[in-house]
Design an enzyme around this catalytic site. Structure first.
Site, PDB file in Angstrom:
ATOM      1  N   ASN A   9      -1.271 -17.970   3.383  1.00 54.27           N
ATOM      2  CA  ASN A   9      -0.381 -17.820   2.228  1.00 54.27           C
ATOM      3  C   ASN A   9      -0.034 -16.344   2.071  1.00 54.27           C
ATOM      4  OD1 ASN A   9       0.851 -17.797  -0.272  1.00 54.27           O
ATOM      5  ND2 ASN A   9      -1.033 -18.199  -1.434  1.00 54.27           N
ATOM      6  N   TRP A  10       1.201 -15.994   2.461  1.00 52.19           N
ATOM      7  CA  TRP A  10       1.592 -14.583   2.393  1.00 52.19           C
ATOM      8  C   TRP A  10       1.815 -14.126   0.957  1.00 52.19           C
ATOM      9  CZ3 TRP A  10       5.745 -13.371   6.736  1.00 52.19           C
ATOM     10  CH2 TRP A  10       5.210 -13.723   7.981  1.00 52.19           C
ATOM     11  N   LYS A  11       1.886 -15.051   0.031  1.00 53.82           N
ATOM     12  CA  LYS A  11       2.231 -14.751  -1.369  1.00 53.82           C
ATOM     13  C   LYS A  11       3.560 -13.977  -1.406  1.00 53.82           C
ATOM     14  CE  LYS A  11      -2.646 -14.692  -2.450  1.00 53.82           C
ATOM     15  NZ  LYS A  11      -3.604 -14.525  -3.519  1.00 53.82           N
ATOM     16  N   HIS A  94      -0.979 -23.664  -6.780  1.00 58.95           N
ATOM     17  CA  HIS A  94      -1.819 -22.469  -6.583  1.00 58.95           C
ATOM     18  C   HIS A  94      -2.180 -21.890  -7.953  1.00 58.95           C
ATOM     19  CE1 HIS A  94      -3.081 -18.463  -5.378  1.00 58.95           C
ATOM     20  NE2 HIS A  94      -3.193 -18.926  -4.141  1.00 58.95           N
ATOM     21  N   GLU A  96      -2.200 -19.015  -9.017  1.00 64.59           N
ATOM     22  CA  GLU A  96      -1.270 -17.984  -9.495  1.00 64.59           C
ATOM     23  C   GLU A  96      -0.036 -18.613 -10.134  1.00 64.59           C
ATOM     24  OE1 GLU A  96      -1.108 -15.765  -5.827  1.00 64.59           O
ATOM     25  OE2 GLU A  96      -3.179 -15.130  -6.153  1.00 64.59           O
ATOM     26  N   GLU A 166     -10.078 -23.674  -4.486  1.00 66.56           N
ATOM     27  CA  GLU A 166      -9.943 -22.230  -4.579  1.00 66.56           C
ATOM     28  C   GLU A 166     -10.472 -21.758  -5.931  1.00 66.56           C
ATOM     29  OE1 GLU A 166      -6.812 -20.614  -1.732  1.00 66.56           O
ATOM     30  OE2 GLU A 166      -5.791 -21.058  -3.590  1.00 66.56           O
ATOM     31  N   GLY A 172      -8.355 -13.200  -4.106  1.00 67.25           N
ATOM     32  CA  GLY A 172      -7.884 -11.816  -4.109  1.00 67.25           C
ATOM     33  C   GLY A 172      -8.876 -10.826  -4.687  1.00 67.25           C
ATOM     34  N   SER A 211     -10.834 -15.228  -0.785  1.00 70.48           N
ATOM     35  CA  SER A 211     -11.397 -14.075  -0.072  1.00 70.48           C
ATOM     36  C   SER A 211     -12.065 -14.450   1.252  1.00 70.48           C
ATOM     37  CB  SER A 211     -12.371 -13.311  -0.990  1.00 70.48           C
ATOM     38  OG  SER A 211     -11.683 -12.802  -2.117  1.00 70.48           O
ATOM     39  N   GLY A 232      -5.292 -15.963   1.880  1.00 72.30           N
ATOM     40  CA  GLY A 232      -4.294 -15.097   1.260  1.00 72.30           C
ATOM     41  C   GLY A 232      -4.176 -13.782   2.011  1.00 72.30           C
TER      42      GLY A 232
HETATM   43  C1  PEP Z   1      -4.859 -17.586  -1.777  1.00 76.65           C
HETATM   44  O1  PEP Z   1      -3.862 -16.930  -2.002  1.00 76.65           O
HETATM   45  O2  PEP Z   1      -4.793 -18.823  -1.782  1.00 76.65           O
HETATM   46  C2  PEP Z   1      -6.111 -16.893  -1.490  1.00 76.65           C
HETATM   47  C3  PEP Z   1      -7.170 -17.612  -1.249  1.00 76.65           C
HETATM   48  O3  PEP Z   1      -6.076 -15.531  -1.492  1.00 76.65           O
HETATM   49  P1  PEP Z   1      -7.197 -14.532  -0.890  1.00 76.65           P
HETATM   50  O4  PEP Z   1      -7.578 -15.068   0.477  1.00 76.65           O
HETATM   51  O5  PEP Z   1      -6.540 -13.213  -0.820  1.00 76.65           O
HETATM   52  O6  PEP Z   1      -8.363 -14.566  -1.819  1.00 76.65           O
END
Ligand code: PEP
Length: 255
Positions: A9-11, A94, A96, A166, A172, A211, A232
């Site tokens: 997931n590039w966000k 998600h 976010e 998640e 993040g 993470s 992410g």
């Molecule tokens: C995500 O965006 O779904 C995610 C898990 O981010 P990160 O790996 O940066 O924690």
């Protein structure tokens, strides 16, 4: 048999230039990998990424979709539009989007349904906040999110679902759930899927996200109920993402 799956997931990161470097690097390094791999760039870069992925086994996903197929929905993107530019996957719900766009369980379920109707495979995210975990509510909260989804989808559609656990406190932050914490939640979700429809628990793919890095991926993916990851920040780094995909390789044969 559940094949392992890693989705990046590039966000809201990247550029066309970055996509032109990162995507071919992934295509080259992940040729023949025994895991399903998906990359999910921001909407504007989907057509470019689709071209760059042609001929490779890496699939293209989007990060969100609208519930409608078309209409007066300024700024939104529909499932059929995503299919039209080459997507086969889409992330839904998600944290976010739940937090930043006030997406509630019913809307998340409707988005998952819209994805399935458009022929897309949704990766639906569930997870508790730090406060909910600290107050002992994690299992109840996540089970509630999953129950709302199952209730809306019905057994036929639930078969095509991929769920990503998640924990919000791990996204993040650099703080990863321990393999035991993640496994406990995945085990509960699998049991919940099984009680919804016989055999669903064994068939449904459950990803962990929060993470995940090259350094901790193998330990997490080695847990019996974890079938891969939603990645992410580490998905923006070719070396990290390739190592994470390699950690998922072959895991499905052990489960
Ligand atoms: C995500 O965006 O779904 C995610 C898990 O981010 P990160 O790996 O940066 O924690």
């Amino acid at each position: 048999m559940r094949q392992s799956l890693v989705a990046g997931n590039w966000k809201m990161h990247g550029s066309q230039g970055m996509a032109r470097e990162l995507v071919p690097a992934l295509v080259g390094a992940l040729r023949g990998v025994e895991a399903e791999i998906v990359v999910c760039p921001p909407f504007p870069f989907l057509p470019l990424a689709s071209d760059l992925l042609k001929g490779s086994s890496i699939a293209l996903g989007a990060q969100d979709l609208h519930t409608a197929e078309s209409g007066a929905c300024t700024g939104d993107v529909s499932g059929p539009m995503l299919r039209d530019v080459g997507c086969t996957w889409v992330i839904v719900g998600h944290s976010e989007r739940r937090a930043g766009h006030d997406e509630q369980d019913v809307l998340v379920a409707d988005k998952a349904l819209a994805a399935l109707r458009a022929g897309l495979r949704p990766i639906v995210c569930v997870g508790e906040t730090a406060r909910q975990r600290e107050s002992g509510q994690a299992l109840r909260v996540v089970a509630g999110q999953f129950a709302a989804l199952l209730a809306r989808l019905g057994p036929g559609f639930a078969e095509s679902l991929t769920l990503a656990y998640e924990p919000v406190w791990a996204i993040g932050t650099g703080v990863t759930a321990s393999p035991e914490q993640a496994q406990e939640m995945h085990h509960r979700l699998r049991a919940q899927a099984e009680s919804h429809a016989q055999g669903l628990g064994a068939r449904m793919r459950l990803l962990y996200g929060g993470s995940v890095k090259a350094a901790n991926a193998a330990e997490l993916f080695g847990m019996p109920d974890i079938d891969g990851g939603l990645i992410g920040s580490a998905s923006l780094d070719a070396g990290e993402f390739v190592a994470i995909c390699r950690a998922a390789e072959g895991m499905s044969w052990n489960k």
